[in-house]
Design a protein around this motif. Structure first.
Motif, PDB file in Angstrom:
ATOM      1  N   LYS A 341       0.992  -1.269  -0.070  1.00 27.82           N
ATOM      2  CA  LYS A 341       0.095  -0.074  -0.091  1.00 27.82           C
ATOM      3  C   LYS A 341       0.910   1.157  -0.028  1.00 27.82           C
ATOM      4  O   LYS A 341       1.917   1.335   0.498  1.00 27.82           O
ATOM      5  N   VAL A 343       0.793   5.841   0.255  1.00 26.85           N
ATOM      6  CA  VAL A 343      -0.133   6.810   0.394  1.00 26.85           C
ATOM      7  C   VAL A 343       0.516   8.118  -0.507  1.00 26.85           C
ATOM      8  O   VAL A 343       1.797   7.988  -0.989  1.00 26.85           O
ATOM      9  N   SER A 345       2.091  11.866  -1.095  1.00 29.06           N
ATOM     10  CA  SER A 345       2.592  12.790  -0.269  1.00 29.06           C
ATOM     11  C   SER A 345       3.377  13.815  -1.372  1.00 29.06           C
ATOM     12  O   SER A 345       3.329  13.621  -2.469  1.00 29.06           O
TER      13      SER A 345
END
Ligand code: B12
Length: 398
Positions: A341, A343, A345
């Motif tokens: 996984k 994210v 940024s």
């Protein structure tokens, strides 16, 4: 972070962050201002100039004094909307950047509307300190963000304890190091924060002496790292290098103020902000996207996930692919071993878990990226892979 982790950006960034008398060689002369256009356009026309990441862009635009009301209004709206959306989910450093960006270059009477944000930052800073108390000195985020917090509270009359700052920002503190390597970025941001605190101390007592001592040791550490990469001249002297090393908008946003002779310490100095070039030519049209050349050539790379066990796979990807493409292909071929996984940024996609094992700031664990056993200096979204390369994501401690 190791030597390979040091980008040219670091060399320039550090000079931008050390008080300006050390930085005369960083500033781009007036005649050469137009050479900054590619950096500006990179910064503005990118998906990373959206959401909370737009705060970096807004701060940079204001600091370098680019007078373009429409553009500024558009980025300001982006920042305000994302603050509204994320609210209490903002990290302390994100909130600090938002305040720096919103309040930069404003007269103090204009900025009362942002007072509640400063109080929220005071609380978030205390949460960082409390977390260090219960988790072996590890903050919720990191010392780069704690430095941003102190800098912002200091510049905008927030309350913080000088004794706390003195105790937590000793240069030997483990949070200045990742995997035993001094983090230049973190040190540079701390120097900025400590410089602001130093300027705010009235009497010539022990506090001042200790803060001065911290600044001096941190600057020494930063400069000793700089000698190894020594790229300052080269990097900004060629336009090509600028577009290469600084193709990420965040990198462009961090470097632009330095090239204009400004530092984050200037944000509450209205007259300094106003002395920007004004005339830099910003293209209001999105640049025509360069279609990635879908290469007919395929390359083969080895990809390994290293936890306690080793999981390896051979993956074929088109030439020009990035690390993330390899991870996605491996995941398709064997989801059990290679699921992951990430994210988004400000620096692009950041890997937070592999095989369901998630990084943890309290334990200082993370997924490190390596090529041929050495840490790479870019993220999975930017690092272009080569035929025959051995790539690895390794469960590590920093
Ligand atoms: C702290 C930090 C870390 C910590 C993050 C965890 C923590 N405790 O917060 C640790 C040590 C784990 C780390 C890891 C890495 N980092 Co780091 N990191 C930083 C640092 C010093 C501050 C980031 C920050 O908090 N910014 C302020 C907040 C408000 O902004 P933010 O965008 O919300 O911050 C988040 C992201 O920056 C993210 N993050 C941290 N590092 C990286 C790297 C990449 C490539 C991405 C996409 C995101 C990311 O973590 C932050 C907290 O959530 C920056 C320095 C800088 N100049 O920004 C380097 C920096 C961003 N890191 C960098 C790199 C290369 C890495 C690694 C790829 C190293 C490696 N070979 O494994 C890995 C990321 C691997 C992955 N899992 O995807 C480079 C990126 C350069 C580039 N052009 O892409 C920087 C600029 C340092 C440098 N000068 O070389 N990092």
């Amino acid at each position: 972070m190791r030597e390979s982790h040091q980008l040219p950006l670091v060399g320039l960034l550090l000079f931008s962050l050390i008080p300006s008398q050390l930085c005369t060689i960083c500033e781009v002369s007036k005649e050469n201002h137009s050479r900054l256009n590619p950096l500006l356009n990179t910064m503005i026309h990118s998906k990373y100039a959206r959401g909370i990441q737009a705060a970096n862009v807004l701060l940079s635009l204001k600091l370098v004094g680019i007078q373009d009301q429409n553009l500024e209004q558009q980025v300001l709206q982006e920042v305000s909307d994302s603050v509204e959306k994320k609210r209490s989910d903002l990290t302390s450093g994100e909130l600090a950047l938002v305040i720096l960006a919103l309040r930069a270059c404003q007269n103090s009477h204009e900025s009362v509307i942002y007072l509640h944000l400063v109080s929220q930052l005071e609380e978030k800073f205390q949460e960082e300190i409390e977390n260090m108390g219960v988790h072996d000195g590890n903050p919720l985020t990191n010392y780069y963000q704690l430095s941003l917090d102190v800098l912002t509270l200091c510049l905008f009359n927030g309350s913080y304890s000088i004794t706390e700052v003195k105790n937590y920002f000793t240069p030997a503190n483990k949070n200045f190091y990742f995997g035993g390597q001094f983090s230049v970025d973190t040190g540079a941001m701390a120097v900025l924060a400590l410089t602001c605190v130093k300027r705010s101390i009235q009497n010539n007592g022990e506090d001042l002496q200790e803060i001065n001592h911290h600044i001096e040791s941190l600057v020494k550490k930063i400069l000793s790292e700089k000698k190894r990469n020594g790229l300052i001249g080269n990097t900004y002297s060629t336009g090509e290098a600028m577009q290469g090393a600084f193709h990420m908008p965040i990198a462009a946003a961090q470097i632009l103020p330095a090239l204009m002779g400004k530092t984050y310490l200037d944000v509450n100095n209205v007259s300094s902000c106003a002395s920007g070039p004004g005339h830099l030519n910003i293209s209001t049209h999105e640049p025509i996207p360069v279609e990635p050349t879908i290469s007919s050539t395929w390359i083969s790379v080895n990809y390994t996930v290293q936890i306690n066990e080793t999981f390896s796979i051979q993956v074929s990807v088109p030439k020009g692919s990035v690390f993330l493409d390899v991870m996605e292909e491996a995941q398709k071929m064997n989801p059990t071993a290679f699921r992951f996984k990430y994210v988004e940024s400000s620096w692009g996609p950041y890997i937070i878990s592999v095989q369901g094992l998630e990084e943890n700031h309290n334990d200082r664990t993370y997924w490190q990226l390596l090529s041929e056993g050495k840490p790479v200096s870019q993220g999975v979204g930017s690092y272009v892979v080569h035929n025959g390369e051995n790539l690895e994501v390794r469960w590590s401690k920093y």
